[in-house]
Design an enzyme around this catalytic site. Structure first.
Site, PDB file in Angstrom:
ATOM      1  N   HIS A   1      -8.184  -0.924   6.096  1.00 23.12           N
ATOM      2  CA  HIS A   1      -8.590  -2.203   6.682  1.00 23.12           C
ATOM      3  C   HIS A   1      -9.192  -3.057   5.564  1.00 23.12           C
ATOM      4  O   HIS A   1     -10.066  -2.582   4.820  1.00 23.12           O
ATOM      5  CB  HIS A   1      -9.611  -1.966   7.801  1.00 23.12           C
ATOM      6  CG  HIS A   1     -10.088  -3.222   8.442  1.00 23.12           C
ATOM      7  ND1 HIS A   1      -9.299  -3.975   9.282  1.00 23.12           N
ATOM      8  CD2 HIS A   1     -11.260  -3.880   8.339  1.00 23.12           C
ATOM      9  CE1 HIS A   1      -9.977  -5.039   9.677  1.00 23.12           C
ATOM     10  NE2 HIS A   1     -11.167  -5.007   9.115  1.00 23.12           N
TER      11      HIS A   1
ATOM     12  N   ARG B   1       3.632  -1.536  25.599  1.00 21.44           N
ATOM     13  CA  ARG B   1       3.052  -0.918  24.404  1.00 21.44           C
ATOM     14  C   ARG B   1       3.280   0.596  24.474  1.00 21.44           C
ATOM     15  O   ARG B   1       3.612   1.216  23.468  1.00 21.44           O
ATOM     16  CB  ARG B   1       1.545  -1.254  24.394  1.00 21.44           C
ATOM     17  CG  ARG B   1       0.893  -1.234  23.059  1.00 21.44           C
ATOM     18  CD  ARG B   1      -0.563  -1.683  23.152  1.00 21.44           C
ATOM     19  NE  ARG B   1      -0.702  -3.133  23.158  1.00 21.44           N
ATOM     20  CZ  ARG B   1      -0.607  -3.885  22.047  1.00 21.44           C
ATOM     21  NH1 ARG B   1      -0.326  -3.321  20.889  1.00 21.44           N
ATOM     22  NH2 ARG B   1      -0.758  -5.193  22.113  1.00 21.44           N
TER      23      ARG B   1
ATOM     24  N   ASN C   1      -5.818   4.756   8.300  1.00 17.98           N
ATOM     25  CA  ASN C   1      -5.495   3.325   8.189  1.00 17.98           C
ATOM     26  C   ASN C   1      -6.337   2.715   7.074  1.00 17.98           C
ATOM     27  O   ASN C   1      -7.397   3.237   6.716  1.00 17.98           O
ATOM     28  CB  ASN C   1      -5.820   2.625   9.518  1.00 17.98           C
ATOM     29  CG  ASN C   1      -5.496   1.130   9.480  1.00 17.98           C
ATOM     30  OD1 ASN C   1      -4.435   0.737   9.035  1.00 17.98           O
ATOM     31  ND2 ASN C   1      -6.450   0.316   9.916  1.00 17.98           N
TER      32      ASN C   1
ATOM     33  N   GLU D   1      -7.366  -2.011  -2.682  1.00 16.30           N
ATOM     34  CA  GLU D   1      -6.688  -1.143  -1.698  1.00 16.30           C
ATOM     35  C   GLU D   1      -5.726  -0.192  -2.396  1.00 16.30           C
ATOM     36  O   GLU D   1      -5.647   1.001  -2.079  1.00 16.30           O
ATOM     37  CB  GLU D   1      -5.915  -2.000  -0.692  1.00 16.30           C
ATOM     38  CG  GLU D   1      -6.788  -2.836   0.222  1.00 16.30           C
ATOM     39  CD  GLU D   1      -5.950  -3.704   1.151  1.00 16.30           C
ATOM     40  OE1 GLU D   1      -4.866  -3.273   1.554  1.00 16.30           O
ATOM     41  OE2 GLU D   1      -6.414  -4.802   1.480  1.00 16.30           O
TER      42      GLU D   1
ATOM     43  N   SER E   1     -11.536  -0.605   3.385  1.00 11.94           N
ATOM     44  CA  SER E   1     -11.991   0.682   3.922  1.00 11.94           C
ATOM     45  C   SER E   1     -10.803   1.513   4.386  1.00 11.94           C
ATOM     46  O   SER E   1      -9.930   1.003   5.096  1.00 11.94           O
ATOM     47  CB  SER E   1     -12.902   0.453   5.143  1.00 11.94           C
ATOM     48  OG  SER E   1     -13.929  -0.468   4.851  1.00 11.94           O
TER      49      SER E   1
ATOM     50  N   THR F   1      -9.306   6.072  15.329  1.00 12.03           N
ATOM     51  CA  THR F   1      -9.757   6.573  16.633  1.00 12.03           C
ATOM     52  C   THR F   1      -9.451   5.478  17.656  1.00 12.03           C
ATOM     53  O   THR F   1      -8.932   4.425  17.304  1.00 12.03           O
ATOM     54  CB  THR F   1     -11.283   6.842  16.607  1.00 12.03           C
ATOM     55  OG1 THR F   1     -11.924   5.656  16.165  1.00 12.03           O
ATOM     56  CG2 THR F   1     -11.610   8.000  15.667  1.00 12.03           C
TER      57      THR F   1
ATOM     58  N   ASP G   1     -10.321  -0.231  14.340  1.00 14.46           N
ATOM     59  CA  ASP G   1     -11.041  -0.355  13.060  1.00 14.46           C
ATOM     60  C   ASP G   1     -12.434   0.250  13.114  1.00 14.46           C
ATOM     61  O   ASP G   1     -13.384  -0.303  12.559  1.00 14.46           O
ATOM     62  CB  ASP G   1     -11.156  -1.844  12.664  1.00 14.46           C
ATOM     63  CG  ASP G   1      -9.783  -2.470  12.445  1.00 14.46           C
ATOM     64  OD1 ASP G   1      -9.673  -3.692  12.629  1.00 14.46           O
ATOM     65  OD2 ASP G   1      -8.837  -1.735  12.112  1.00 14.46           O
TER      66      ASP G   1
ATOM     67  N   ARG H   1       0.110  -3.355  14.429  1.00 12.96           N
ATOM     68  CA  ARG H   1       0.162  -3.136  15.879  1.00 12.96           C
ATOM     69  C   ARG H   1      -1.043  -2.317  16.296  1.00 12.96           C
ATOM     70  O   ARG H   1      -1.436  -1.373  15.618  1.00 12.96           O
ATOM     71  CB  ARG H   1       1.444  -2.364  16.229  1.00 12.96           C
ATOM     72  CG  ARG H   1       2.715  -3.080  15.886  1.00 12.96           C
ATOM     73  CD  ARG H   1       3.204  -3.962  16.975  1.00 12.96           C
ATOM     74  NE  ARG H   1       3.316  -3.242  18.248  1.00 12.96           N
ATOM     75  CZ  ARG H   1       3.544  -3.866  19.421  1.00 12.96           C
ATOM     76  NH1 ARG H   1       3.656  -5.177  19.445  1.00 12.96           N
ATOM     77  NH2 ARG H   1       3.647  -3.181  20.526  1.00 12.96           N
ATOM     78  N   ILE H   2      -1.590  -2.661  17.465  1.00 13.52           N
ATOM     79  CA  ILE H   2      -2.656  -1.841  18.047  1.00 13.52           C
ATOM     80  C   ILE H   2      -1.985  -0.659  18.734  1.00 13.52           C
ATOM     81  O   ILE H   2      -1.036  -0.852  19.503  1.00 13.52           O
ATOM     82  CB  ILE H   2      -3.458  -2.642  19.097  1.00 13.52           C
ATOM     83  CG1 ILE H   2      -4.049  -3.916  18.485  1.00 13.52           C
ATOM     84  CG2 ILE H   2      -4.546  -1.771  19.715  1.00 13.52           C
ATOM     85  CD1 ILE H   2      -5.197  -3.697  17.542  1.00 13.52           C
ATOM     86  N   LEU H   3      -2.418   0.540  18.442  1.00 17.33           N
ATOM     87  CA  LEU H   3      -1.788   1.736  18.997  1.00 17.33           C
ATOM     88  C   LEU H   3      -2.508   2.159  20.275  1.00 17.33           C
ATOM     89  O   LEU H   3      -3.711   1.968  20.429  1.00 17.33           O
ATOM     90  CB  LEU H   3      -1.818   2.847  17.952  1.00 17.33           C
ATOM     91  CG  LEU H   3      -0.933   2.547  16.719  1.00 17.33           C
ATOM     92  CD1 LEU H   3      -1.329   3.396  15.527  1.00 17.33           C
ATOM     93  CD2 LEU H   3       0.540   2.739  17.080  1.00 17.33           C
TER      94      LEU H   3
ATOM     95  N   ASN I   1       0.839  -1.203   0.000  1.00 14.30           N
ATOM     96  CA  ASN I   1       0.000   0.000   0.000  1.00 14.30           C
ATOM     97  C   ASN I   1       0.874   1.253   0.000  1.00 14.30           C
ATOM     98  O   ASN I   1       0.572   2.228  -0.686  1.00 14.30           O
ATOM     99  CB  ASN I   1      -0.934   0.006   1.211  1.00 14.30           C
ATOM    100  CG  ASN I   1      -2.194  -0.799   0.943  1.00 14.30           C
ATOM    101  OD1 ASN I   1      -3.038  -0.372   0.178  1.00 14.30           O
ATOM    102  ND2 ASN I   1      -2.287  -1.962   1.538  1.00 14.30           N
TER     103      ASN I   1
HETATM  104  C1  GRF Z   1      -3.321  -5.403   3.566  1.00 12.72           C
HETATM  105  O1  GRF Z   1      -4.351  -6.358   3.412  1.00 12.72           O
HETATM  106  C2  GRF Z   1      -3.857  -4.251   4.379  1.00 12.72           C
HETATM  107  O2  GRF Z   1      -5.248  -4.073   4.218  1.00 12.72           O
HETATM  108  C3  GRF Z   1      -3.594  -4.701   5.769  1.00 12.72           C
HETATM  109  O3  GRF Z   1      -2.297  -5.255   5.699  1.00 12.72           O
HETATM  110  C4  GRF Z   1      -2.208  -5.974   4.450  1.00 12.72           C
HETATM  111  C5  GRF Z   1      -0.828  -5.828   3.878  1.00 12.72           C
HETATM  112  O4  GRF Z   1      -0.667  -4.515   3.432  1.00 12.72           O
HETATM  113  N1  GRF Z   1      -3.696  -3.602   6.691  1.00 12.72           N
HETATM  114  P1  GRF Z   1       0.740  -4.033   2.741  1.00 12.72           P
HETATM  115  O5  GRF Z   1       0.959  -4.894   1.514  1.00 12.72           O
HETATM  116  O6  GRF Z   1       1.847  -4.271   3.759  1.00 12.72           O
HETATM  117  O7  GRF Z   1       0.510  -2.593   2.406  1.00 12.72           O
END
Ligand code: GRF
Length: 203
Positions: A108, A64, A106, A173, A135, A140, A144, A90-92, A13
């Site tokens: 998802h 964390r 982000n 995406e 999405s 927040t 997700d 990671r959950i922030l 991405n």
């Molecule tokens: C993707 O499916 C994205 O939606 C999720 O992580 C996967 C890998 O994304 N959050 P990337 O290739 O590392 O951008």
């Protein structure tokens, strides 16, 4: 404006956003990419583009909060108008999210509010849905569930398994994430409650 991107893996991405920015000549600086471990393949792509690449090993942090504090310090040192989570697994913490709220987005791999959390493609197949997708949303404190900026839907096809469905979603995406980032950079996103209004382009 400048963007800092957080990744955990291949960073496809991130790559799609950078390549779109280059093709469309966005007036933007990619100030840096930070991965939560040094083996993330996306760091190699960043280096190939001359984008500063860093790894902050979450395993080196006992809590964390400590990891997020290191992440926050690095992002602020680099300077960013927008923090893009791209495959960041990671959950922030609430403190981190509050610090960047309104400029933290982000992607998802599901049509939120459907299938928040992990293993979304397996769950979509299990549920027998006819359509699935991705999405882009503001982050927040709930996982997700922030205001949605844009979504793309793809059909679930007969014979799909999690891999074929994931590949179809990933291609979508790569289409919508660059668009969402550009809308943000152009100042066209307005958060109204839990909705996002996309303003018309500058006339
Ligand atoms: C993707 O499916 C994205 O939606 C999720 O992580 C996967 C890998 O994304 N959050 P990337 O290739 O590392 O951008």
């Amino acid at each position: 404006p400048s963007i800092v991107t957080l990744i955990s893996g291949r960073g496809s991405n991130f790559e799609a956003i950078v390549k779109t920015a280059q093709k469309e000549q966005w007036p933007v600086t990619f100030a840096g990419v930070i991965a939560n471990h040094s083996a993330a393949k996306g760091l190699d792509f960043a280096r190939s583009q001359g984008i500063p690449a860093f790894a902050i090993e979450h395993r080196e942090h006992a809590t964390r909060e400590s990891f997020d504090a290191a992440l926050m310090a690095k992002i602020d040192e680099l300077g960013s108008d927008l923090v893009v989570l791209a495959g960041f697994m990671r959950i922030l913490t609430p403190g981190f999210i509050r610090h960047f709220e309104g400029r933290l987005i982000n992607i998802h791999p599901a049509l939120l509010p459907a299938f928040p959390g992990l293993h979304t493609h397996e769950r979509a197949l299990e549920a027998g849905v006819a359509e699935h997708g991705a999405s882009v949303h503001f982050v927040t404190e709930g996982v997700d569930e922030g205001p949605i900026i844009c979504q793309a839907s793809v059909p679930v096809l007969p014979g799909d398994d999690a891999d074929s469905l994931a590949a179809r979603v990933l291609a979508a995406e790569h289409q919508i994430y660059p668009r969402a980032v550009k809308w943000f950079l152009d100042g066209r996103l307005r958060i109204v409650g839990n909705q996002v209004q996309v303003q018309p382009p500058e006339s």
